[in-house]
Design an enzyme around this catalytic site. Structure first.
Site, mmCIF file in Angstrom:
data_model
loop_
_atom_site.group_PDB
_atom_site.id
_atom_site.type_symbol
_atom_site.label_atom_id
_atom_site.label_comp_id
_atom_site.label_asym_id
_atom_site.label_seq_id
_atom_site.Cartn_x
_atom_site.Cartn_y
_atom_site.Cartn_z
ATOM 1 C CB SER A 133 -0.933 0.046 1.305
ATOM 2 O OG SER A 133 -1.765 1.342 1.282
ATOM 3 C CE LYS A 187 -2.821 -2.388 -0.310
ATOM 4 N NZ LYS A 187 -3.624 -2.162 -1.332
ATOM 5 C CG HIS A 190 -4.990 -1.040 3.872
ATOM 6 N ND1 HIS A 190 -5.235 -0.350 2.572
ATOM 7 C CD2 HIS A 190 -4.059 -0.027 4.507
ATOM 8 C CE1 HIS A 190 -4.394 0.858 2.307
ATOM 9 N NE2 HIS A 190 -3.798 0.821 3.375
ATOM 10 C CG ASN A 191 -7.219 -1.618 -0.678
ATOM 11 O OD1 ASN A 191 -6.099 -1.457 -0.015
ATOM 12 N ND2 ASN A 191 -7.249 -1.698 -2.019
ATOM 13 C CD GLU A 194 -7.462 3.125 -0.004
ATOM 14 O OE1 GLU A 194 -6.388 2.319 0.177
ATOM 15 O OE2 GLU A 194 -7.810 3.062 -1.341
HETATM 16 C C1 6PG Z 1 -3.318 1.384 -1.611
HETATM 17 C C2 6PG Z 1 -4.563 1.665 -2.149
HETATM 18 C C3 6PG Z 1 -4.635 0.802 -3.650
HETATM 19 C C4 6PG Z 1 -5.851 0.798 -4.550
HETATM 20 C C5 6PG Z 1 -6.275 2.394 -4.687
HETATM 21 C C6 6PG Z 1 -7.537 2.286 -5.627
HETATM 22 O O1 6PG Z 1 -3.090 0.750 -0.512
HETATM 23 O O2 6PG Z 1 -2.211 1.710 -2.213
HETATM 24 O O3 6PG Z 1 -5.420 0.806 -1.582
HETATM 25 O O4 6PG Z 1 -3.996 -0.388 -3.702
HETATM 26 O O5 6PG Z 1 -5.759 0.384 -5.761
HETATM 27 O O6 6PG Z 1 -6.678 2.783 -3.574
HETATM 28 O O7 6PG Z 1 -8.755 1.733 -5.147
HETATM 29 P P1 6PG Z 1 -10.097 1.829 -5.840
HETATM 30 O O8 6PG Z 1 -9.956 2.126 -7.335
HETATM 31 O O9 6PG Z 1 -10.960 0.603 -5.458
HETATM 32 O O10 6PG Z 1 -10.519 3.125 -5.209
#
Ligand code: 6PG
Length: 484
Positions: A133, A187, A190-191, A194
């Protein structure tokens, strides 16, 4: 020169921005890096533009690439998740030897990682699914890395990954998460977090903009101030940057020119799907994923805008809500909702870990997410302290520190949900997180009624608070109760 000085300690396959930045990061840390990309022109671009940053060994074929790696060979794949990953893995596995390590650094679905590890292990090789990430910038200057796979691979890989990861208080933001799919599972969550984090920030923006009537520059200042307190985080920081941006062509704040349909590549959705299977309510993440889907439902929205009755809407002035108080209330609602999203995410990780026997330690995550990754935040120090004090916490919300925080947030949180409803502004994560919180606290839930209904139409039975066992009422008979 020793024979080994001509060999690379690590190789990177797939040289789009993430792969090429990761390769440069390794090289800048003094490692010799083997490079391979399906079309050699990308490899050549990297050599032309950044070849002087360190030692690279560009290869035109996968065989040459593998031959340029020191043993046990370590190759990180940075290609699109899915079929492309499988194709590269197979090519590498054909050219590699027993004991070599293939690392998938993309956002792979953890069940694919579990499958791939099995297949690769059968061929005598090691497979490590590693979540990485931090976006492009993180890949170059220090990401947060979440490797799964066999513990013995970590021995060969750990020091290399530690050398390129972000660092917080002298600790590298990488650790072995657990076997097989553990890294990619973590991960994925984590997303998901996010997504929720971005959505709560979005809801705060919506309220300040269309409730308090502030302009983007004013709101950017508010976020800058928030970034100096409990909410100090990368996402709050970049929010202020985005809101400050003015379009050069029109002079209009850029935010007003961006189409309000959020994209998604799938990791948030995966988090919710996995949570559904595990039976873990990740309501904040779920609402965040649905909010993106709704934002993208253009035809429906166009049909509905101005065409659905709003009922009588109020305003902050009419409600006698002072703007300064409201801004602080919104900050607290954001903080509380964010806490819920993290608590739920950690619940999902625990459930996934228990289900698969991964033994993931929540303290590790709170540690390696403090830097490098997209959800990096000061707040993660507190989460780490919470799990340090009690690794078996029933929910993060019950940690004494967070409990005391919640005590000071809750009144504002309720006020924001009420006011937002009265002024007709959408706050799916603020509101659902508060309902989740109240559900957790509730002495009695309507689930008792649902059990009664299930027993009525389907004889599904129910438990009783005063007796052991399963019971059924003869609803269509004399309504006596039997024990089943
Ligand atoms: C990270 C992000 C990355 C992810 C983007 C886009 O941890 O660096 O999570 O892995 O691909 O944030 O995600 P979306 O296109 O689903 O918003």
């Amino acid at each position: 020169m020793t024979e080994h000085s001509n060999l690379a300690q690590i190789g990177v396959v797939g040289l789009a921005v993430m792969g090429s930045n990761l390769a440069r990061n390794f090289a800048r840390k003094g490692h010799t890096v083997a490079l391979y990309n399906r079309s050699f022109s990308k490899t050549q671009d990297l050599m032309d533009n950044h070849g002087s940053e360190g030692n690279f060994i560009p290869a035109e074929t996968i065989e040459d690439f593998v031959a340029s790696l020191e043993k046990p060979r370590r190759a990180i794949i940075m290609v699109q998740a899915g079929a492309a990953t499988d194709a590269v893995i197979n090519q590498l596995a054909d050219a590699m030897e027993e004991g070599d390590i293939i690392i998938d650094g993309g956002n792979a679905l953890y069940t694919d990682t579990v499958r791939r590890e099995k297949e690769i292990a059968e061929r005598g090789l090691n497979f490590v699914g590693a979540g990485i990430s931090g976006g492009e910038e993180g890949a170059l200057n220090g990401p947060s890395i979440m490797p799964g796979g066999p513990a013995k691979s970590w021995e060969a890989l750990g020091p290399l990954l530690e050398s390129i990861a972000a660092e917080v208080d002298g600790t590298a933001c990488v650790t072995h998460i657990g076997p097989d799919g553990a890294g990619h599972f973590v991960k994925m969550v984590h997303n998901g977090i996010e997504y929720a984090d971005m959505q709560v920030i979005g809801e705060a923006y919506q309220l300040l903009r269309y409730g308090a009537g502030m302009n983007p520059a004013e709101i950017a200042d508010v976020f800058r101030t928030w970034n100096e307190g409990d909410l100090d985080s990368y996402l709050i920081e970049i929010t202020a940057e985005v809101l400050s941006q003015v379009d050069a062509e029109t002079g209009v704040p850029l935010i007003d020119l961006i189409v309000d349909s959020a994209g998604q590549k799938g990791t948030g959705r995966w988090t919710v799907k996995a949570a559904l299977d595990l039976g873990i309510p990740v309501t904040g993440i779920g609402e965040a994923v649905f909010a993106r889907a709704l934002s993208g439902a253009r035809a429906q929205r166009e049909a509905a805008i101005g065409n659905l009755p709003s009922g009588e809407l109020s305003s902050l002035d009419a409600l006698g809500v002072d703007r300064e108080t409201f801004v602080e209330d919104v900050r607290r609602a954001l903080y509380a909702s964010k806490l819920v999203a993290y608590a739920q995410g950690f619940d999902e990780i625990k459930a996934g870990s228990d289900e698969h026997g991964w033994n993931v330690d929540p303290r590790d995550l709170a540690t390696i997410w403090r830097g490098g990754c997209i959800i990096r935040a000061k707040f993660l120090n507190r989460i780490r302290e919470a799990y340090d004090a009690n690794p078996e916490l029933a929910t993060l919300l019950l940690d004494p520190y967070f409990k005391s925080e919640l005590a000071s947030l809750i009144d504002s949180w309720r006020r924001v949900v009420i006011v937002a409803t009265q002024i007709g502004q959408p706050i799916p994560v603020f509101a659902s997180s508060l309902s989740y919180y109240d559900s957790l606290r509730a002495k009695r839930l309507p689930a008792a009624l649902i059990q009664g209904q299930r027993d009525f139409f389907g004889a599904h039975t129910y438990g009783r608070v005063d007796k052991e066992g399963a019971f059924h009422t003869l609803w269509s008979g004399d309504r006596t109760e039997i024990q089943v």
